[in-house]
Design an enzyme around this catalytic site. Structure first.
Site, PDB file in Angstrom:
ATOM      1  N   TYR A  76       0.901  -1.105   0.013  1.00 17.64           N
ATOM      2  CA  TYR A  76      -0.091   0.076   0.053  1.00 17.64           C
ATOM      3  C   TYR A  76       0.969   1.208  -0.022  1.00 17.64           C
ATOM      4  CZ  TYR A  76      -3.552  -3.522   1.280  1.00 17.64           C
ATOM      5  OH  TYR A  76      -4.187  -4.521   1.477  1.00 17.64           O
TER       6      TYR A  76
ATOM      7  N   HIS B 241      -4.585   6.210  -0.952  1.00 20.97           N
ATOM      8  CA  HIS B 241      -5.357   6.111   0.155  1.00 20.97           C
ATOM      9  C   HIS B 241      -3.963   6.400   1.490  1.00 20.97           C
ATOM     10  CE1 HIS B 241      -9.063   5.367  -1.391  1.00 20.97           C
ATOM     11  NE2 HIS B 241      -8.535   4.334  -1.894  1.00 20.97           N
TER      12      HIS B 241
ATOM     13  N   PHE C  35      -4.601  -1.613  10.329  1.00 22.28           N
ATOM     14  CA  PHE C  35      -5.260  -1.636   8.908  1.00 22.28           C
ATOM     15  C   PHE C  35      -6.598  -0.414   9.158  1.00 22.28           C
ATOM     16  CE2 PHE C  35      -2.711  -4.675   7.560  1.00 22.28           C
ATOM     17  CZ  PHE C  35      -2.468  -4.579   6.357  1.00 22.28           C
TER      18      PHE C  35
ATOM     19  N   ASN D 232      -9.638  -0.167   7.690  1.00 23.95           N
ATOM     20  CA  ASN D 232     -10.855  -0.971   7.666  1.00 23.95           C
ATOM     21  C   ASN D 232     -10.756  -2.266   7.941  1.00 23.95           C
ATOM     22  OD1 ASN D 232     -11.848   1.455   6.437  1.00 23.95           O
ATOM     23  ND2 ASN D 232     -11.042   0.967   4.534  1.00 23.95           N
TER      24      ASN D 232
END
Length: 72
Positions: free
Chosen positions: A14, A19, A64, A66
């Protein structure tokens, strides 16, 4: 002291994701203000910086946003 938190998801998968702009912003702040580097603490990566004459704690949470990541 103030806390500056940049949100994102941990891991190289990521790292450059849009994001994770919060992580990128905190990294830029740390560089600009000569922070000695991040260390593991409070389930995150933490650094200190002197900004506008005041001590700031910079945090990149390593949980994380979510819940657990999807495994594909």
């Amino acid at each position: 002291m103030r806390l500056v938190v940049g949100l994102g998801n941990p891991g190289s998968r990521y790292a450059r994701n849009r994001h994770n702009i919060g992580f990128m912003a905190v990294d830029a702040i740390a560089r600009r203000h000569g922070s000695p580097g991040f260390r593991s603490r409070f389930k995150g990566e933490v650094a200190e910086a002197l900004i506008a004459g005041e001590r700031r704690l910079l945090l990149k949470p390593q949980t994380f946003m979510n819940g657990n990541p999807r495994h594909t």
